[in-house]
Scaffold this motif. Structure first.
Motif, mmCIF file in Angstrom:
data_model
loop_
_atom_site.group_PDB
_atom_site.id
_atom_site.type_symbol
_atom_site.label_atom_id
_atom_site.label_comp_id
_atom_site.label_asym_id
_atom_site.label_seq_id
_atom_site.Cartn_x
_atom_site.Cartn_y
_atom_site.Cartn_z
ATOM 1 N N THR A 116 70.311 48.600 59.357
ATOM 2 C CA THR A 116 69.388 49.290 60.253
ATOM 3 C C THR A 116 68.023 48.621 60.279
ATOM 4 O O THR A 116 67.495 48.323 61.352
ATOM 5 C CB THR A 116 69.240 50.776 59.858
ATOM 6 N N VAL A 117 67.436 48.370 59.119
ATOM 7 C CA VAL A 117 66.073 47.818 59.120
ATOM 8 C C VAL A 117 66.044 46.373 59.602
ATOM 9 O O VAL A 117 65.092 45.970 60.267
ATOM 10 C CB VAL A 117 65.353 47.981 57.756
ATOM 11 N N THR A 118 67.090 45.586 59.327
ATOM 12 C CA THR A 118 67.096 44.210 59.835
ATOM 13 C C THR A 118 67.317 44.192 61.345
ATOM 14 O O THR A 118 66.718 43.367 62.045
ATOM 15 C CB THR A 118 68.137 43.322 59.120
ATOM 16 N N THR A 119 68.137 45.111 61.852
ATOM 17 C CA THR A 119 68.323 45.221 63.302
ATOM 18 C C THR A 119 67.005 45.578 63.986
ATOM 19 O O THR A 119 66.729 45.135 65.095
ATOM 20 C CB THR A 119 69.408 46.265 63.642
ATOM 21 N N CYS A 120 66.176 46.354 63.295
ATOM 22 C CA CYS A 120 64.862 46.743 63.835
ATOM 23 C C CYS A 120 63.808 45.646 63.633
ATOM 24 O O CYS A 120 62.665 45.829 64.032
ATOM 25 C CB CYS A 120 64.393 48.037 63.185
ATOM 26 N N GLY A 121 64.173 44.541 62.983
ATOM 27 C CA GLY A 121 63.261 43.411 62.855
ATOM 28 C C GLY A 121 62.558 43.265 61.523
ATOM 29 O O GLY A 121 61.738 42.357 61.356
ATOM 30 N N ALA A 122 62.835 44.130 60.564
ATOM 31 C CA ALA A 122 62.172 44.046 59.257
ATOM 32 C C ALA A 122 62.740 42.880 58.446
ATOM 33 O O ALA A 122 63.869 42.443 58.650
ATOM 34 C CB ALA A 122 62.354 45.345 58.477
ATOM 35 N N THR A 123 61.928 42.412 57.518
ATOM 36 C CA THR A 123 62.363 41.415 56.544
ATOM 37 C C THR A 123 62.719 42.147 55.260
ATOM 38 O O THR A 123 61.898 42.897 54.734
ATOM 39 C CB THR A 123 61.227 40.406 56.261
ATOM 40 N N VAL A 124 63.922 41.932 54.763
ATOM 41 C CA VAL A 124 64.356 42.568 53.518
ATOM 42 C C VAL A 124 64.156 41.588 52.366
ATOM 43 O O VAL A 124 64.536 40.421 52.462
ATOM 44 C CB VAL A 124 65.818 43.031 53.600
ATOM 45 N N VAL A 125 63.530 42.080 51.298
ATOM 46 C CA VAL A 125 63.300 41.280 50.101
ATOM 47 C C VAL A 125 63.998 41.948 48.919
ATOM 48 O O VAL A 125 64.361 43.109 48.967
ATOM 49 C CB VAL A 125 61.786 41.123 49.801
ATOM 50 N N GLY A 126 64.159 41.176 47.844
ATOM 51 C CA GLY A 126 64.687 41.763 46.619
ATOM 52 C C GLY A 126 66.175 41.759 46.453
ATOM 53 O O GLY A 126 66.745 42.715 45.918
ATOM 54 N N PRO A 127 66.879 40.673 46.858
ATOM 55 C CA PRO A 127 68.302 40.645 46.559
ATOM 56 C C PRO A 127 68.502 40.694 45.050
ATOM 57 O O PRO A 127 67.603 40.327 44.285
ATOM 58 C CB PRO A 127 68.771 39.305 47.145
ATOM 59 N N TRP A 128 69.663 41.147 44.632
ATOM 60 C CA TRP A 128 69.904 41.354 43.201
ATOM 61 C C TRP A 128 71.261 40.756 42.839
ATOM 62 O O TRP A 128 72.237 40.935 43.576
ATOM 63 C CB TRP A 128 69.862 42.854 42.897
#
Length: 178
Positions: A116-128
């Motif tokens: 959802t957030v990537t579709t809205c254009g956000a950058t996701v950080v913190g892969p684990w």
């Protein structure tokens, strides 16, 4: 206003407890955690940096009325973000699951937040990393890593604080730069 917004969905309170721990560790950098069933889209979008958390219910589901949660949660909130512009926003995701009992959908709900957030254009950080866990499959694994911090408070509660603290040190620079 605090720089980092923390939003969570919860059914049993465990995800809320982690949200409160994260807020405590971040101190004045973070706003008080908010359950998404009490948040508006405007509340959510008012932050350029977000930490969002969810448990995985049932067979890999988001918490919400249909999945048997007692209250509305992410399942009802995420559709409201359809078409929202999150460009320039930085998001970190954490999720709770039970790798022993639900090893075929461990922390799957994180993938719905991520999508959802990537579709809205956000950058996701913190892969684990997936090392240190014993699960069969997870929709929240992309390129060999979880899309966010995976926690198992049923089987590995003794590792939660250390994992959260390590993850926060990893994501803090990107969240503060947002």
């Amino acid at each position: 206003m605090a720089k980092i917004g923390i939003f969570f969905g919860s059914d049993t309170g465990r995800t809320r407890k982690v949200a409160k721990y994260i807020a405590k560790q971040l101190g004045e950098l973070a706003a008080d955690p908010v359950n998404v069933n009490k948040a508006t889209v405007d509340d959510f979008l008012s932050y350029d940096a977000l930490i969002i958390g969810t448990p995985t219910l049932g067979e890999g589901e988001l918490p919400g009325i249909e999945s048997g949660a007692q209250n509305e949660s992410w399942a009802e909130f995420l559709p409201q973000l359809d078409g929202a512009d999150m460009s320039g926003k930085v998001v970190a995701i954490y999720g709770l699951g039970d790798q022993d009992k639900y090893g075929n959908e461990f922390c799957d709900a994180m993938s719905f937040l991520y999508d959802t957030v990537t579709t809205c254009g956000a950058t996701v950080v913190g892969p684990w990393p997936t090392e240190g866990y014993d699960f069969k499959v997870s929709q929240a694994v992309i390129d060999g890593q979880f899309v966010g911090l995976a926690l198992d408070n049923d089987n590995q509660a003794n590792l939660t604080d250390e994992r959260v603290n390590t993850w926060l040190e990893q994501i803090k620079p990107a969240l503060l730069a947002a």
